[in-house]
Design a protein around this motif. Structure first.
Motif, mmCIF file in Angstrom:
data_model
loop_
_atom_site.group_PDB
_atom_site.id
_atom_site.type_symbol
_atom_site.label_atom_id
_atom_site.label_comp_id
_atom_site.label_asym_id
_atom_site.label_seq_id
_atom_site.Cartn_x
_atom_site.Cartn_y
_atom_site.Cartn_z
ATOM 1 N N TYR A 206 0.781 -1.419 0.055
ATOM 2 C CA TYR A 206 0.003 -0.021 -0.035
ATOM 3 C C TYR A 206 0.850 1.142 0.155
ATOM 4 O O TYR A 206 1.905 1.172 0.483
ATOM 5 N N VAL A 218 1.109 7.802 -10.969
ATOM 6 C CA VAL A 218 0.406 6.991 -12.146
ATOM 7 C C VAL A 218 0.751 7.130 -13.429
ATOM 8 O O VAL A 218 1.066 6.166 -14.287
ATOM 9 N N VAL A 225 2.188 1.331 -10.076
ATOM 10 C CA VAL A 225 0.992 1.434 -9.425
ATOM 11 C C VAL A 225 0.257 0.168 -9.707
ATOM 12 O O VAL A 225 -0.382 -0.080 -8.667
ATOM 13 N N GLY A 226 0.505 -0.375 -10.776
ATOM 14 C CA GLY A 226 -0.360 -1.568 -10.980
ATOM 15 C C GLY A 226 -0.011 -2.663 -9.983
ATOM 16 O O GLY A 226 -0.948 -3.557 -9.808
ATOM 17 N N LEU A 228 0.337 -2.349 -6.881
ATOM 18 C CA LEU A 228 -0.167 -2.081 -5.374
ATOM 19 C C LEU A 228 -1.588 -2.632 -5.045
ATOM 20 O O LEU A 228 -2.376 -2.819 -6.290
ATOM 21 N N ASP A 229 -1.959 -2.885 -3.910
ATOM 22 C CA ASP A 229 -3.038 -3.514 -3.536
ATOM 23 C C ASP A 229 -4.005 -2.312 -3.144
ATOM 24 O O ASP A 229 -5.264 -2.789 -2.797
ATOM 25 N N GLY A 230 -3.342 -1.129 -3.018
ATOM 26 C CA GLY A 230 -4.195 0.063 -2.626
ATOM 27 C C GLY A 230 -3.687 1.296 -2.326
ATOM 28 O O GLY A 230 -2.322 1.238 -2.386
ATOM 29 N N VAL A 231 -4.303 2.267 -2.109
ATOM 30 C CA VAL A 231 -3.779 3.724 -1.848
ATOM 31 C C VAL A 231 -4.614 4.537 -0.878
ATOM 32 O O VAL A 231 -5.819 4.297 -1.058
ATOM 33 N N PHE A 246 -7.202 6.751 -11.008
ATOM 34 C CA PHE A 246 -6.714 6.150 -10.067
ATOM 35 C C PHE A 246 -7.292 4.694 -10.013
ATOM 36 O O PHE A 246 -6.215 3.845 -9.842
ATOM 37 N N LEU A 250 -4.949 1.103 -10.628
ATOM 38 C CA LEU A 250 -4.989 0.263 -9.599
ATOM 39 C C LEU A 250 -5.508 -1.288 -9.874
ATOM 40 O O LEU A 250 -5.305 -2.131 -9.245
ATOM 41 N N GLY A 253 -7.541 -2.419 -7.064
ATOM 42 C CA GLY A 253 -7.158 -1.979 -5.494
ATOM 43 C C GLY A 253 -7.805 -1.066 -4.855
ATOM 44 O O GLY A 253 -8.581 -0.424 -5.379
ATOM 45 N N ILE A 255 -9.019 2.026 -2.486
ATOM 46 C CA ILE A 255 -8.848 3.372 -2.559
ATOM 47 C C ILE A 255 -9.379 3.836 -1.239
ATOM 48 O O ILE A 255 -10.727 4.144 -1.001
#
Length: 360
Positions: A206, A218, A225-226, A228-231, A246, A250, A253, A255
């Motif tokens: 994250y 991004v 970014v791809g 990641l499991d989340g932001v 976003f 993701l 993922g 948000i």
């Protein structure tokens, strides 16, 4: 250091969310104005008020105080806002506002205030679907900014490994005021490079950062970014088009969002209508938000209408009634799960070279 804990303290959240706001208002006002417990600032102000604060019995009656001007906090000793009921000598952190429109304001956070902030922070992580025991990059302002506490909160309250990347929003705003845009871009590159170095050299689940920085990431490194499991995103710059950009980057993922400042925050609720509605609920009952007519701040706008955000802080250890924020929002009707109004689609009320938003 904050204790490491796995279970969410649902008892505290339950007490807060079930609190009668009128009763809580009476409790806080009396604490700050009673001679034996009151805060030096409000005790000094008491004789100048055209009413007896003890006559305040309902939340709606806080309008009698008018609008609290944050400029008073620039020169005020923040300790003067802390009730005498808090044992002296005080021990704790003083946090600053962003200082966008001048010198920063200062607020002293007592232990219960930090506990409140931390539990709502953890509740937001749970609500957004972030999993504990993961690896994070935390790229936000630190130092004097309360948002910087989030790194420790995630590490110790969510059993996570957190890498920090510092961010100086005041320097960016100075550069924007001076029209030094090449230097702004250079600084953004500097921060994004630190994030990408971490993300490309180890497994990062994250990322916590600002919408503007995440957008830069991004567009420059979509492949990272791809992964990641989340932001997690905080600030006033996320709009529906950005949210959809976003979400696409993701690829499913998480948000999570948050809105607020040194004085009070709101937790992001799930986006609605494919990101057209981005709602938040304040950290009730210590923090409440209203959306008011910018030309008549005494009038609350209707649900779905846009107006200026008005913040009220009702901590036992900090009382700031009716602050008119520099932000606009849509008045949002929350579900029956929440005891107060929310705000949605927050944006700066006005952006100018004198009051830039920068990267935060």
């Amino acid at each position: 250091m904050l204790p490491t804990t796995a279970p969410l303290d649902t008892s505290a959240m339950g007490r807060w969310l079930s609190m009668d706001l009128d009763a809580w208002t009476r409790h806080v006002v009396r604490r700050h104005f009673a001679p034996e417990t009151g805060s030096p600032y409000w005790l000094k102000r008491r004789d100048t008020l055209p009413f007896d604060p003890f006559d305040i019995t309902r939340y709606a009656e806080l309008s009698a105080f008018g609008h609290f001007t944050l400029a008073e906090l620039r020169d005020l000793d923040p300790v003067d806002l802390v009730p005498q009921a808090v044992p002296r000598p005080l021990s704790g952190r003083v946090f600053d506002s962003g200082g966008t429109t001048g010198r920063p304001c200062h607020v002293f956070y007592t232990g219960p205030m930090l506990d409140h902030h931390s539990l709502w922070r953890r509740f937001g992580l749970v609500t957004a679907g972030f999993q504990p025991g993961r690896s994070w990059v935390y790229a936000t302002p630190g130092g004097p900014h309360v948002v910087g506490e989030g790194a420790a909160q995630i590490a110790h309250l969510y059993a996570s490994v957190v890498y920090g990347v510092d961010l100086d929003p005041r320097w960016i705003k100075q550069l924007i005021r001076g029209c030094r845009l090449a230097e702004v871009n250079h600084y953004v590159d500097h921060v994004v490079d630190q994030i990408t170095d971490l993300m490309s050299s180890r497994r990062i689940d994250y990322l916590e950062t600002t919408p503007a920085l995440f957008q830069a990431l991004v567009r420059r490194h979509p492949e990272l970014v791809g992964r990641l499991d989340g932001v997690g995103l905080g600030g006033t710059q996320i709009v529906p088009a950005m949210y959809r950009e976003f979400a696409g980057a993701l690829g499913g993922g998480r948000i999570g969002t948050a809105y607020g400042n040194t004085f009070g925050c709101a937790m992001g609720l799930p986006a609605e209508q494919n990101g057209d509605v981005l709602p938040y609920v304040p950290h009730y009952p210590q923090v409440t938000m209203a959306v008011v007519d910018r030309n008549d701040p005494a009038r609350t706008v209707g649900y779905g209408e846009v107006g200026q955000v008005r913040l009220t802080v009702l901590h036992e250890d900090l009382f700031l009634p009716h602050i008119l924020e520099r932000d606009q929002a849509v008045r949002y009707r929350t579900s029956a799960d929440w005891p107060c109004d929310g705000v949605a689609n927050v944006q700066p009320l006005q952006v100018s070279r004198a009051a830039p938003e920068g990267i935060y």
